[in-house]
Design an enzyme around this catalytic site. Sequence first.
Site, short mmCIF file in Angstrom:
data_model
loop_
_atom_site.label_atom_id
_atom_site.label_comp_id
_atom_site.label_asym_id
_atom_site.label_seq_id
_atom_site.Cartn_x
_atom_site.Cartn_y
_atom_site.Cartn_z
N SER A 138 33.05 -20.61 154.13
CA SER A 138 32.65 -22.47 154.54
C SER A 138 31.19 -21.63 156.00
O SER A 138 32.32 -20.71 156.50
CB SER A 138 33.96 -22.83 155.27
OG SER A 138 34.88 -23.48 154.24
N MET A 175 34.66 -19.89 160.81
CA MET A 175 33.58 -19.44 159.09
C MET A 175 35.16 -19.60 158.14
O MET A 175 36.56 -18.43 159.37
CB MET A 175 33.19 -18.53 159.45
CG MET A 175 33.59 -17.94 157.75
SD MET A 175 32.31 -16.53 157.17
CE MET A 175 30.82 -16.72 158.70
N CYS A 176 35.58 -20.06 157.48
CA CYS A 176 37.35 -19.72 156.66
C CYS A 176 36.88 -19.29 155.36
O CYS A 176 35.49 -19.09 154.64
CB CYS A 176 37.86 -21.33 156.60
SG CYS A 176 37.34 -22.26 155.68
N THR A 177 37.91 -18.70 154.75
CA THR A 177 37.81 -18.64 152.60
C THR A 177 38.62 -19.74 152.03
O THR A 177 39.32 -20.41 152.67
CB THR A 177 38.94 -17.27 152.61
OG1 THR A 177 39.62 -17.71 153.43
CG2 THR A 177 37.73 -16.28 153.69
N THR A 227 42.08 -21.43 153.81
CA THR A 227 43.18 -20.35 154.72
C THR A 227 41.55 -20.48 156.30
O THR A 227 40.87 -19.09 156.10
CB THR A 227 43.03 -18.79 153.77
OG1 THR A 227 43.41 -19.11 152.76
CG2 THR A 227 43.74 -18.24 154.78
#
Length: 185
Positions: A40, A59-61, A77
């Site tokens: 993201s 930021m995330c995955t 996550t």
Amino acid sequence: MQATLLSILGLALLGALHAQDSIPIQADFQQDKLTGRWYSIGLASNSNWFKEKRHLMKMCTTIISTTADGNLEVTSTYPKGDQCVTRNSLYTKTEQPGKFSYTSTRWGSKHDIRVVETNYEEYALVATQISKSTGPSTMVLLYSRTKELSPERLERFTQFSREQGLTDDEILILPQTDKCMTDAA
């Protein structure tokens, strides 16, 4: 008086429905190509929770997979304080490829999710219209296969978010982090 109120509400509803219909969906959407790991990169929203939490976001995955019945399982996550939090969502396919629905029982909201544009290998732009008792809101997400995207893709995200009525202080390029980025794909 009551008739006037009903006609105003009717016009507001028609306006909201028209706004949803004006959000494009990726032509020739290929769901299998959307699966896998994404980062993201950008988030834009006019919701109250975004305004309150924006300064904490990173930021995330996100891992997208297809369920046996053709829906999308979306597992994100992200860092929250000193821990990693995982949230699972089931996006239910609709009759239109690239358009999904999601209901959050936790937040009492219904989500109309559209994959606006993607090239599957680099980026995906996703728009969500959210309906809940406190009122409607809009969210736009920019996903990337890598932790960085070209300035042109970032500008397209910002431009599209503005087209959805979001202001510059409702648009955020998420700060990069290494925290919570090592989950299994």
